[in-house]
Design a protein around this motif. Sequence first.
Motif, mmCIF file in Angstrom:
data_model
loop_
_atom_site.group_PDB
_atom_site.id
_atom_site.type_symbol
_atom_site.label_atom_id
_atom_site.label_comp_id
_atom_site.label_asym_id
_atom_site.label_seq_id
_atom_site.Cartn_x
_atom_site.Cartn_y
_atom_site.Cartn_z
ATOM 1 N N UNK A 5 60.725 36.839 33.489
ATOM 2 C CA UNK A 5 60.753 37.132 34.922
ATOM 3 C C UNK A 5 61.291 35.976 35.744
ATOM 4 N N UNK A 41 56.622 51.568 25.770
ATOM 5 C CA UNK A 41 55.294 51.654 26.354
ATOM 6 C C UNK A 41 54.572 52.943 26.001
ATOM 7 N N UNK A 59 52.572 41.671 33.959
ATOM 8 C CA UNK A 59 53.058 40.450 33.320
ATOM 9 C C UNK A 59 53.939 39.606 34.224
ATOM 10 N N UNK A 60 54.113 40.064 35.480
ATOM 11 C CA UNK A 60 55.093 39.392 36.317
ATOM 12 C C UNK A 60 54.484 38.377 37.275
ATOM 13 N N UNK A 105 55.781 60.368 33.061
ATOM 14 C CA UNK A 105 55.181 60.610 31.739
ATOM 15 C C UNK A 105 53.659 60.763 31.785
ATOM 16 N N UNK A 138 51.503 57.786 27.723
ATOM 17 C CA UNK A 138 51.371 56.492 28.404
ATOM 18 C C UNK A 138 52.716 55.900 28.790
ATOM 19 N N UNK A 139 52.718 55.129 29.864
ATOM 20 C CA UNK A 139 53.990 54.501 30.262
ATOM 21 C C UNK A 139 53.773 53.234 31.099
ATOM 22 N N UNK A 140 53.566 53.349 32.372
ATOM 23 C CA UNK A 140 53.329 52.302 33.384
ATOM 24 C C UNK A 140 54.396 51.210 33.483
ATOM 25 N N UNK A 141 55.587 51.490 33.026
ATOM 26 C CA UNK A 141 56.650 50.488 33.150
ATOM 27 C C UNK A 141 56.855 50.104 34.622
ATOM 28 N N UNK A 156 54.719 49.901 37.007
ATOM 29 C CA UNK A 156 53.700 48.955 37.455
ATOM 30 C C UNK A 156 54.013 47.558 36.926
ATOM 31 N N UNK A 157 54.464 47.515 35.683
ATOM 32 C CA UNK A 157 54.812 46.236 35.070
ATOM 33 C C UNK A 157 55.925 45.538 35.859
ATOM 34 N N UNK A 158 56.886 46.320 36.326
ATOM 35 C CA UNK A 158 58.049 45.735 36.997
ATOM 36 C C UNK A 158 57.817 45.469 38.476
ATOM 37 N N UNK A 159 56.811 46.064 39.048
ATOM 38 C CA UNK A 159 56.621 45.909 40.487
ATOM 39 C C UNK A 159 56.398 44.434 40.835
ATOM 40 N N UNK A 184 50.352 44.113 43.364
ATOM 41 C CA UNK A 184 51.379 45.113 43.086
ATOM 42 C C UNK A 184 51.231 46.338 43.988
ATOM 43 N N UNK A 244 47.124 51.718 39.244
ATOM 44 C CA UNK A 244 46.950 52.702 38.176
ATOM 45 C C UNK A 244 45.547 53.278 38.206
ATOM 46 N N UNK A 264 47.249 55.942 31.983
ATOM 47 C CA UNK A 264 47.068 55.348 33.296
ATOM 48 C C UNK A 264 48.124 55.958 34.197
#
Lengths: 317, 561
Positions: free
Chosen positions: A96, A222, A254-255, B465, B472-475, B477-480, B485, B489, B505
């Motif tokens: 990141x 994921x 993780x960011x 998804x 499951x996914x939440x990509x 949220x990870x990128x926010x 954030x 979730x 989630x």
Amino acid sequence: MERREFLIKAGQATALVVATVATGFYFHNREIAGSDKIIFKTTGFEIPPDSTLPVIALARNEDHIAALHDSLEAVGWIGRFIKPGERVTIKPNIAWDRSPEQAADTNPYLVGEMVRLCIAAGAAEVIVTDNPCNDARRTFIRSGIKEQAEKAGARVILPQTEDFIMTDLKGELLTVWPVLKYFVETDRFINMPIVKQHSLSSCTIGMKNLYGILGGRRNQLHQKIDQSIVDLAAFIRPTLTVVDATHVLMRGGPQGGSPGDVKTVHTVICSTDQVAADARGCELLGLKPEHVGHIVLAQKSGLGQLDYRRAGYKEIV
Amino acid sequence: MTIKTAQNLRRISQIVFFLIFFWLILKTNFDVNLGMSESGEITLPYPVSIALELDPLVALGILLADGTIFKGLLWSLVVLIPTIFMGRIFCGWVCPLGSLNHWISEIPSERLGRKGKGKIDSNRYKKYQRIKYYLFFFFIAAALLGSLQLGLLDPLSLMARSIGTAVLPAIHTVADGLLLWIKSWGISPLGNLAQLIYDLASPILLTFRPAHFHAILTIGLFFIAILVMNRVFTRFWCRGICPLGAMLGIFSRYAIFGLEKDDKGCDGCNLCLLHCQGADGPDINSKWRQSECVVCLNCQAICPNNSLKFKFFPRLGKTEKSPAATQKVDITRRKVAVSVAAGLAMVPLYRTGDAYKVNSNPGLIRPPGAIPEKDFLSRCIRCGQCMRVCPNNALHPTFMESGAEGIWTPIMIPRIGYCEPTCTLCGQVCPTGAITELTVKEKVGDDKTRPVRVGTAFIDRGRCLPWGMTTPCIVCEEWCPTTPKAIYLEDEVTINGRDEVVPVKRPYVDPDRCTGCGACEYACPIINQPAIYVTSIGESRSVENQIILQRKGIDPGKQKG
Ligand code: SF4
Ligand code: SF4
Ligand code: SF4
């Protein structure tokens, strides 16, 4: 039409027919040139176990370099892992566009020191790279890793499309994926994760850090995150895992982004067992390893010891 | 100085200015090396938009549309003042598009109309050359009503846009394709050589990541058409279309530098006409037209009898053989009035259409720091500098997303690239202030100030998804990237089609925190039509385009006053 002219015309026509037919046959059903070739390779970079040494060592010290030295010393020092002339690839977490105090990427000074140690041990070349989420130019620079690693003498590589090779990971879930070639075309692999919270996998430490060796649409992983992580950990088995827990990202992972989410722990863990490393690391986030899906699954798949104390654990505080 | 030297100086000047212009566009690129110790601010090392700031047409347009001359644009006097004295020397000596047209026109042709008598005829003054004045007055009138249309045809904006979003990306595509092809032959020395050449050229010519632009085809074809027309009429664009050329032509009205004809020596060979760039009547039988001449000096240099001379305070009156020269532009008041009327009529037409206000496209996401839409349309010259510089390829020329009025102005397409929170490059390069220059602090905000928002993310639960497919996914949220954030979730236990229990989630968007950066849309694995997407609602720059009644903190724009 004159006879001579006729012969010439006829000759030309025949030549054209022959050329056309020959071209047709030559290209008929051909394999398309340039189609990606797939590499089949499992990539174990481990060294043989040594029963006189602990498998995992944790050191706490406000001097982070000293913490690294102490924990590395406990597992046998650098000479045990790197032999003169070997090529080494170090994989920090450089995902990141965040600065070091935000604890989203591995501590740049630890990476620099690790490079120095490898070179001192006689490594022919030390490569530091990762396939980041944000723009590589930004992440490599802002994390400070490019600067520190280059200063220490490493070759820092910002991955480009052509640096990925299609590789069969032979995993349960992950089969053919583009892998950043520097992680497979090397002699030794050192994983240098940082400890962070993650909403889906609870934590991202060593094994989750291996996502960074992949290209392609890894945001699909994921959907079965535990199995993906374990597949990767089975595919690429690091020589050494050096966990940066100097700063730990407790929330917003993780960011990250906010210094308020960061806890300073002054800790470095060195381990030859990546499952043990993650098990010890996740405790720093307040988690129990037996509740973390991918750590449990990795243990079940025989990749390492969840119960790190039984594996051989030393603590220098 | 002999005339040949002067002509060569002109040639050198054209090449030098063209290269500078091209280099500035190449440098409109994120290749900055910042150390970790430096603050979060990333600034480009060169003033890459300086060439666009020299453009008097842009300065005048913005003055009329917005009542201000934006900071750098005062530099355009550097172009305007010499024009008042010397005529259109900018066109003949400096303008990069003019030079390009010049060179392409000069490539010898086999067609009858392009050589000898045919070419002499085509180089006589023609009626079509008036079109540029009509266009100029049309644009000026539109600008008076606050619609800055002139960027469509302003040569510097056009060059920057065409090279930045069409030519250079296309070169990238070609280079990558060639490299792959040569390597596919499997002859390793050749492959290595190709790679070497590629590696040497790429830091100069190619961007770090190949850019893909929306609406590039319209920009590219328009540019090609302009270049191709040179093969029919020499410098067709400069003679007939260019509104900047028209403006400079009008400003040459009282020039003290011009062409003096001496008809005694002239034997009517018409060599001057054969080489004329401006179709301004250098020959003895025509009246010379100051407003059309680009001062290329070709006529004087080719004349075998020394009958033509560029000089200060030339004698422009009628002589025995030749009619008096004119410094006036060849248009009637009536036609000017019609052009102005057309320009004035066009703006209400644009704005009565639904695109402008009542039915604005949800995809009309302007760059961070863009000023309110009405002001934006009175500032943006469609130079594409912001699109070129964006390191994430987030900004794109519109086609019809902002109606016909806004064609080729920038929008963000998060599916292709999202906006990086700590990046402020587009505001830095915008030569007109259509995108304000932000600091990272202003952009990201803090406890008291809200961040700059370009829109808001929405979740399409049918496609998401965890919502629609028990997966499951939440990509997202990870990128926010906001803290905390903007995507949060909720744990849910679902049962999938095989009767298995799947804990998932499910993502929600907090509209108070979302800045519309688009990282979620970019990262969502449902790639063809993402399950989370950004639309412009909630953008900081608009008072009306809002969802929720009140947000915490103060808006950065309001704070500045
Ligand atoms: S907004 Fe973009 S296209 Fe418009 S003037 Fe500014 S830099 Fe040029
Ligand atoms: S749109 Fe965002 S990422 Fe792109 S140049 Fe502007 S600030 Fe940077
Ligand atoms: S990334 Fe897309 S599919 Fe995944 S949770 Fe977010 S919106 Fe849903």
